[in-house]
Design a protein around this motif. Sequence first.
Motif, PDB file in Angstrom:
ATOM      1  N   GLU A  76       0.798  -1.222   0.000  1.00  0.00           N
ATOM      2  CA  GLU A  76       0.000   0.000   0.000  1.00  0.00           C
ATOM      3  C   GLU A  76       0.834   1.277   0.000  1.00  0.00           C
ATOM      4  OE1 GLU A  76      -3.208   1.943   2.947  1.00  0.00           O
ATOM      5  OE2 GLU A  76      -3.562  -0.140   2.395  1.00  0.00           O
ATOM      6  N   GLU A  77       1.972   1.301   0.691  1.00  0.00           N
ATOM      7  CA  GLU A  77       2.765   2.528   0.788  1.00  0.00           C
ATOM      8  C   GLU A  77       3.380   2.936  -0.558  1.00  0.00           C
ATOM      9  OE1 GLU A  77       7.146   1.030   2.253  1.00  0.00           O
ATOM     10  OE2 GLU A  77       5.685   1.574   3.757  1.00  0.00           O
ATOM     11  N   LEU A  78       3.403   2.047  -1.537  1.00  0.00           N
ATOM     12  CA  LEU A  78       3.926   2.405  -2.853  1.00  0.00           C
ATOM     13  C   LEU A  78       2.876   3.009  -3.760  1.00  0.00           C
ATOM     14  CD1 LEU A  78       6.296  -0.599  -3.667  1.00  0.00           C
ATOM     15  CD2 LEU A  78       6.882   1.658  -2.800  1.00  0.00           C
ATOM     16  N   ASP A  79       1.592   2.863  -3.417  1.00  0.00           N
ATOM     17  CA  ASP A  79       0.527   3.419  -4.246  1.00  0.00           C
ATOM     18  C   ASP A  79       0.577   4.946  -4.263  1.00  0.00           C
ATOM     19  OD1 ASP A  79      -0.775   1.279  -5.362  1.00  0.00           O
ATOM     20  OD2 ASP A  79      -2.271   1.115  -3.784  1.00  0.00           O
ATOM     21  N   ALA A  80       0.421   5.519  -5.452  1.00  0.00           N
ATOM     22  CA  ALA A  80       0.340   6.971  -5.590  1.00  0.00           C
ATOM     23  C   ALA A  80      -1.125   7.368  -5.446  1.00  0.00           C
ATOM     24  CB  ALA A  80       0.892   7.414  -6.936  1.00  0.00           C
ATOM     25  N   THR A  81      -1.513   7.741  -4.228  1.00  0.00           N
ATOM     26  CA  THR A  81      -2.888   8.126  -3.949  1.00  0.00           C
ATOM     27  C   THR A  81      -3.095   9.595  -4.333  1.00  0.00           C
ATOM     28  OG1 THR A  81      -2.265   8.723  -1.701  1.00  0.00           O
ATOM     29  CG2 THR A  81      -3.067   6.466  -2.050  1.00  0.00           C
ATOM     30  N   PHE A  82      -4.315  10.090  -4.159  1.00  0.00           N
ATOM     31  CA  PHE A  82      -4.639  11.472  -4.515  1.00  0.00           C
ATOM     32  C   PHE A  82      -3.677  12.454  -3.857  1.00  0.00           C
ATOM     33  CE2 PHE A  82      -6.691  15.517  -3.603  1.00  0.00           C
ATOM     34  CZ  PHE A  82      -7.075  15.914  -4.884  1.00  0.00           C
ATOM     35  N   ASP A  83      -3.400  12.282  -2.577  1.00  0.00           N
ATOM     36  CA  ASP A  83      -2.523  13.236  -1.894  1.00  0.00           C
ATOM     37  C   ASP A  83      -1.082  13.173  -2.401  1.00  0.00           C
ATOM     38  OD1 ASP A  83      -2.406  10.722  -0.583  1.00  0.00           O
ATOM     39  OD2 ASP A  83      -1.516  11.649   1.191  1.00  0.00           O
ATOM     40  N   ASN A  84      -0.667  12.045  -2.978  1.00  0.00           N
ATOM     41  CA  ASN A  84       0.653  11.979  -3.609  1.00  0.00           C
ATOM     42  C   ASN A  84       0.647  12.649  -4.985  1.00  0.00           C
ATOM     43  OD1 ASN A  84       0.692   8.748  -2.288  1.00  0.00           O
ATOM     44  ND2 ASN A  84       2.070  10.345  -1.585  1.00  0.00           N
ATOM     45  N   ARG A  85      -0.464  12.571  -5.687  1.00  0.00           N
ATOM     46  CA  ARG A  85      -0.563  13.096  -7.049  1.00  0.00           C
ATOM     47  C   ARG A  85      -0.823  14.607  -7.091  1.00  0.00           C
ATOM     48  NH1 ARG A  85      -2.793   9.156 -11.238  1.00  0.00           N
ATOM     49  NH2 ARG A  85      -2.441   7.108 -10.340  1.00  0.00           N
ATOM     50  N   PHE A  86      -1.374  15.182  -6.035  1.00  0.00           N
ATOM     51  CA  PHE A  86      -1.817  16.577  -6.009  1.00  0.00           C
ATOM     52  C   PHE A  86      -0.851  17.443  -5.220  1.00  0.00           C
ATOM     53  CE2 PHE A  86      -4.212  19.923  -3.778  1.00  0.00           C
ATOM     54  CZ  PHE A  86      -4.697  20.631  -4.863  1.00  0.00           C
ATOM     55  N   ASP A  87      -0.605  18.652  -5.720  1.00  0.00           N
ATOM     56  CA  ASP A  87       0.186  19.630  -4.979  1.00  0.00           C
ATOM     57  C   ASP A  87      -0.339  21.023  -5.307  1.00  0.00           C
ATOM     58  OD1 ASP A  87       2.157  20.539  -3.231  1.00  0.00           O
ATOM     59  OD2 ASP A  87       3.627  20.796  -4.821  1.00  0.00           O
ATOM     60  N   VAL A  88      -0.309  21.898  -4.324  1.00  0.00           N
ATOM     61  CA  VAL A  88      -0.667  23.303  -4.521  1.00  0.00           C
ATOM     62  C   VAL A  88       0.398  24.140  -3.817  1.00  0.00           C
ATOM     63  CG1 VAL A  88      -2.231  23.439  -2.525  1.00  0.00           C
ATOM     64  CG2 VAL A  88      -2.537  25.008  -4.434  1.00  0.00           C
ATOM     65  N   ARG A  89       0.746  25.279  -4.425  1.00  0.00           N
ATOM     66  CA  ARG A  89       1.827  26.117  -3.897  1.00  0.00           C
ATOM     67  C   ARG A  89       1.463  27.600  -3.977  1.00  0.00           C
ATOM     68  NH1 ARG A  89       7.188  23.482  -5.131  1.00  0.00           N
ATOM     69  NH2 ARG A  89       6.625  21.356  -5.664  1.00  0.00           N
ATOM     70  N   ALA A  90       1.828  28.322  -2.950  1.00  0.00           N
ATOM     71  CA  ALA A  90       1.824  29.789  -3.011  1.00  0.00           C
ATOM     72  C   ALA A  90       3.189  30.167  -3.570  1.00  0.00           C
ATOM     73  CB  ALA A  90       1.624  30.373  -1.627  1.00  0.00           C
TER      74      ALA A  90
END
Length: 171
Positions: A76-90
Amino acid sequence: MKNLILLLAFLSVTAINAQAFKGKDDNKFQVGANFQENGSGINVSYDYGIGENISIGISTTYLLGVADGLKNNQIEELDATFDNRFDVRARFNANLGNVIKIDENFDLYPGLSLGLKNFGGHLGARYFFTDGFGVYTELNVPFAKYKTGSLTAAETLHNQFTINLGASFNL
């Protein structure tokens, strides 16, 4: 033949009026592709001019494609979940186009970003063909990752060197 000459004249006048960064109250919207090791996706960013050579903004990336090794893993720890795929930055940019004066339609902007995954920097360039449309590219690198120690392959997404390229629009 007359139509071709008229079209060329119109495009050259339009290109002359294009300007990459206008300073205070300037608005830029960018949409493009993001490329990094083990993934590729969509990058969207918005920058707002707060001074003659300074802008602030927000940038977000979502990885649509990830390497097969990061999808549907039994571990499971190798799966790229939504939080791994998404990023937002100021982000904060120093718009140097009018300082280095290469071309009125060109802007070079180094900057800093503070995101969900890390604190980093970027070096971007924009070139406008018309007053409203241009192209951009950005090179991004993390300076400090929030999670220390060893990162899983999925956690390295957005925590590594990335390249963005696409279209830029004046709003």
